[in-house]
Design an enzyme around this catalytic site. Sequence first.
Site, PDB file in Angstrom:
ATOM      1  N   LYS A 182       0.857  -1.180   0.000  1.00  0.00           N
ATOM      2  CA  LYS A 182       0.000   0.000   0.000  1.00  0.00           C
ATOM      3  C   LYS A 182       0.891   1.228   0.000  1.00  0.00           C
ATOM      4  O   LYS A 182       1.511   1.566   1.005  1.00  0.00           O
ATOM      5  CB  LYS A 182      -0.921   0.052   1.218  1.00  0.00           C
ATOM      6  CG  LYS A 182      -2.045   1.071   0.981  1.00  0.00           C
ATOM      7  CD  LYS A 182      -2.649   1.638   2.221  1.00  0.00           C
ATOM      8  CE  LYS A 182      -1.859   2.726   2.862  1.00  0.00           C
ATOM      9  NZ  LYS A 182      -1.654   3.930   2.026  1.00  0.00           N
ATOM     10  N   GLU A 257       9.739   1.112  10.540  1.00  0.00           N
ATOM     11  CA  GLU A 257      10.753   2.136  10.225  1.00  0.00           C
ATOM     12  C   GLU A 257      10.060   3.471  10.434  1.00  0.00           C
ATOM     13  O   GLU A 257       9.215   3.863   9.626  1.00  0.00           O
ATOM     14  CB  GLU A 257      11.188   2.016   8.759  1.00  0.00           C
ATOM     15  CG  GLU A 257      11.881   0.726   8.402  1.00  0.00           C
ATOM     16  CD  GLU A 257      13.309   0.682   8.899  1.00  0.00           C
ATOM     17  OE1 GLU A 257      13.850   1.721   9.314  1.00  0.00           O
ATOM     18  OE2 GLU A 257      13.884  -0.407   8.883  1.00  0.00           O
ATOM     19  N   CYS A 292      13.293  11.056   6.763  1.00  0.00           N
ATOM     20  CA  CYS A 292      13.232  10.495   8.124  1.00  0.00           C
ATOM     21  C   CYS A 292      14.558  10.651   8.849  1.00  0.00           C
ATOM     22  O   CYS A 292      14.590  10.888  10.057  1.00  0.00           O
ATOM     23  CB  CYS A 292      12.838   9.031   8.065  1.00  0.00           C
ATOM     24  SG  CYS A 292      13.927   8.044   7.028  1.00  0.00           S
ATOM     25  N   GLU A 390       9.432  15.805  15.430  1.00  0.00           N
ATOM     26  CA  GLU A 390      10.000  15.610  14.096  1.00  0.00           C
ATOM     27  C   GLU A 390       9.270  16.612  13.189  1.00  0.00           C
ATOM     28  O   GLU A 390       8.063  16.478  12.952  1.00  0.00           O
ATOM     29  CB  GLU A 390       9.742  14.178  13.607  1.00  0.00           C
ATOM     30  CG  GLU A 390      10.367  13.926  12.257  1.00  0.00           C
ATOM     31  CD  GLU A 390       9.913  12.618  11.608  1.00  0.00           C
ATOM     32  OE1 GLU A 390       8.745  12.261  11.737  1.00  0.00           O
ATOM     33  OE2 GLU A 390      10.761  11.979  10.955  1.00  0.00           O
TER      34      GLU A 390
HETATM   35  P1  NAD Z   1       2.212   8.226   7.836  1.00  0.00           P
HETATM   36  O1  NAD Z   1       2.501   7.470   9.085  1.00  0.00           O
HETATM   37  O2  NAD Z   1       1.159   9.253   7.867  1.00  0.00           O
HETATM   38  O3  NAD Z   1       1.791   7.226   6.662  1.00  0.00           O
HETATM   39  C1  NAD Z   1       2.630   6.170   6.249  1.00  0.00           C
HETATM   40  C2  NAD Z   1       1.796   5.133   5.532  1.00  0.00           C
HETATM   41  O4  NAD Z   1       0.902   4.529   6.470  1.00  0.00           O
HETATM   42  C3  NAD Z   1       0.906   5.708   4.422  1.00  0.00           C
HETATM   43  O5  NAD Z   1       0.845   4.778   3.373  1.00  0.00           O
HETATM   44  C4  NAD Z   1      -0.449   5.830   5.113  1.00  0.00           C
HETATM   45  O6  NAD Z   1      -1.554   5.814   4.238  1.00  0.00           O
HETATM   46  C5  NAD Z   1      -0.443   4.592   5.998  1.00  0.00           C
HETATM   47  N1  NAD Z   1      -1.322   4.644   7.165  1.00  0.00           N
HETATM   48  C6  NAD Z   1      -1.821   5.730   7.796  1.00  0.00           C
HETATM   49  N2  NAD Z   1      -2.572   5.346   8.852  1.00  0.00           N
HETATM   50  C7  NAD Z   1      -2.526   3.985   8.892  1.00  0.00           C
HETATM   51  C8  NAD Z   1      -3.069   2.998   9.759  1.00  0.00           C
HETATM   52  N3  NAD Z   1      -3.808   3.333  10.822  1.00  0.00           N
HETATM   53  N4  NAD Z   1      -2.793   1.705   9.518  1.00  0.00           N
HETATM   54  C9  NAD Z   1      -2.010   1.345   8.463  1.00  0.00           C
HETATM   55  N5  NAD Z   1      -1.474   2.226   7.601  1.00  0.00           N
HETATM   56  C10 NAD Z   1      -1.728   3.544   7.814  1.00  0.00           C
HETATM   57  O7  NAD Z   1       3.603   8.825   7.359  1.00  0.00           O
HETATM   58  P2  NAD Z   1       3.891   9.759   6.102  1.00  0.00           P
HETATM   59  O8  NAD Z   1       3.430  11.136   6.434  1.00  0.00           O
HETATM   60  O9  NAD Z   1       3.425   9.110   4.864  1.00  0.00           O
HETATM   61  O10 NAD Z   1       5.501   9.726   6.060  1.00  0.00           O
HETATM   62  C11 NAD Z   1       6.288  10.536   6.858  1.00  0.00           C
HETATM   63  C12 NAD Z   1       6.749   9.790   8.091  1.00  0.00           C
HETATM   64  O11 NAD Z   1       7.418   8.598   7.702  1.00  0.00           O
HETATM   65  C13 NAD Z   1       7.762  10.585   8.890  1.00  0.00           C
HETATM   66  O12 NAD Z   1       7.492  10.428  10.268  1.00  0.00           O
HETATM   67  C14 NAD Z   1       9.085   9.927   8.541  1.00  0.00           C
HETATM   68  O13 NAD Z   1      10.092  10.070   9.509  1.00  0.00           O
HETATM   69  C15 NAD Z   1       8.670   8.501   8.381  1.00  0.00           C
HETATM   70  N6  NAD Z   1       9.647   7.797   7.562  1.00  0.00           N
HETATM   71  C16 NAD Z   1      10.479   6.871   8.140  1.00  0.00           C
HETATM   72  C17 NAD Z   1      11.470   6.237   7.376  1.00  0.00           C
HETATM   73  C18 NAD Z   1      12.421   5.226   7.978  1.00  0.00           C
HETATM   74  O14 NAD Z   1      13.070   4.501   7.218  1.00  0.00           O
HETATM   75  N7  NAD Z   1      12.553   5.143   9.284  1.00  0.00           N
HETATM   76  C19 NAD Z   1      11.585   6.543   6.021  1.00  0.00           C
HETATM   77  C20 NAD Z   1      10.729   7.502   5.478  1.00  0.00           C
HETATM   78  C21 NAD Z   1       9.752   8.110   6.252  1.00  0.00           C
END
Ligand code: NAD
Length: 490
Positions: A182, A257, A292, A390
């Site tokens: 997804k 992650e 991230c 963050e």
């Molecule tokens: P997000 O947590 O809002 O969404 C991430 C994904 O999860 C999306 O596909 C979203 O649709 C899905 N999602 C949302 N709610 C969900 C739920 N309840 N159950 C299952 N899936 C759900 O994050 P974002 O805004 O898309 O990305 C930014 C964040 O990601 C930042 O906090 C960043 O640090 C983190 N990030 C971490 C890494 C890493 O490798 N550690 C890499 C990139 C981004």
Amino acid sequence: MSFDVNTISPPRGGFVGGCYEPMTGAPFELRSPSAPHIVFEERSASQEDIDRCVSLASGAVKSSGWAACGPRDRARILHRWADLVDARLEEIAILEALVGSRPYHEATERDVRVVAMALRQFAAYAETHESAVTATPHHQLSYTRDMPYGVVAAIAPWNFPLILSAWKFAPALAAGNAVVLKPSELTPFSILRVAELGIEAGLPKGLFNILPGAGGTGAALVRHPGIDTVSFTGSTVTGAKVMAEAAAHGLKPVSLELGGKGAQLVFADARDPDHVADLIVRGITYNSGQVCFAGSRLVVQAAIRDRLLSLVEQRMNGLVEGPTWQKVSLPPIINATQLARIEAIVQTATDQGAELLCGGEPIADAQGRSFFQPTILQSSDTDNAAYREEIFGPVLLLDTFESFEEGIAKANHPEFGLAASVYTSNLDTALAAADQLDSGTVWINHWGRAADMTSPFGGVRRSGFGKDMGRAGYQKYLKTKSVWVERAVP
Ligand code: NAD
């Protein structure tokens, strides 16, 4: 190097059972942050779409013989797939730059190539994977077999849609699983094209599927009884929800992650301050800070604070904002919600006493695109919002230290531990800092992941657990079975 945003028509819907499929769930709108006049009307996967997709994936992993075949046979297909991705590099990069924050020139130089590299690297891990025979008396035999889980749910964020998806689907498939991915609802297009190329390469249909949709689709996927393990990248808040859902619905293994608040720890003896300043600025402004592992806290030894700050500010002033199809150094902020969040945290931070040294304002252009000025705040207060949150924007928090111990104490964050950098010309200082920084990754005299698949990446504490990349990022898609044999020795 550019493209005309008005002429691109991306693949739409989901990718299920080897074909593009329209989805039947709730409609949602998708806007390009570089071309806000362009709106795509999409549909999320409905529960029926999810049920059908998971059932096809589960059937495919058995009927195709993917799990049971020789790793070399899987590797051959993954190599062919990598070649096709390389051959379609520009087309995929355009889809990546169309709706996300990734500039086209960076997507061609890096992001698409990383997908091909991941396919090749995990093909190599599959071919060279070994299990153990354990030490037993002669009349017994004990060995381990690493078996694929079955169907992996992979959930990805919007900030590096291709790279972060490839970190998951390449190892999961190489290990013999099927994958239901997804992508973020903000960036679904590029990965659809990659999936189509998988079929062209000979990947059996149904092994790699894509379901579009927002959080509700992700949650339904995690809960689905046909999902055997969950690999998630996203925010810390969502990661906690994913873990709770996975625990409540079958106690599925998860890897998370999550977010970061990385320190760039600079000692006064750091060699080449100009180069250090380049890396500090890259660390907080690459992808407009929507990274991230952004180096969002500059912790600098007091003796070189003024000199380094002036070099950093000079470089920040030279950055150029613009749409993703131009060769820009500050791409757009992904959407209005994220822009408002950055603004609010900067405002709260200054209200709480942080000193604004530069930037601090959003930039809107005539086409309705939004950017944020490269910003530096200074504060030593560990309750300040700029320290705790963050921010996910080009906002650097500056603090100073005197002794090694104070530097380490300030660089370590009480909650996050994804990645940190240390700059010094003293090898002993560097290695001691690497030992004492409580972080999943430590870069010495460097910031940023090399486009290399061998080094595992992942955080500690609220930055998550489990690794992507490296052998650990392959092993997590396998469950280890112990086989114990009682032999009748003649
Ligand atoms: P997000 O947590 O809002 O969404 C991430 C994904 O999860 C999306 O596909 C979203 O649709 C899905 N999602 C949302 N709610 C969900 C739920 N309840 N159950 C299952 N899936 C759900 O994050 P974002 O805004 O898309 O990305 C930014 C964040 O990601 C930042 O906090 C960043 O640090 C983190 N990030 C971490 C890494 C890493 O490798 N550690 C890499 C990139 C981004």
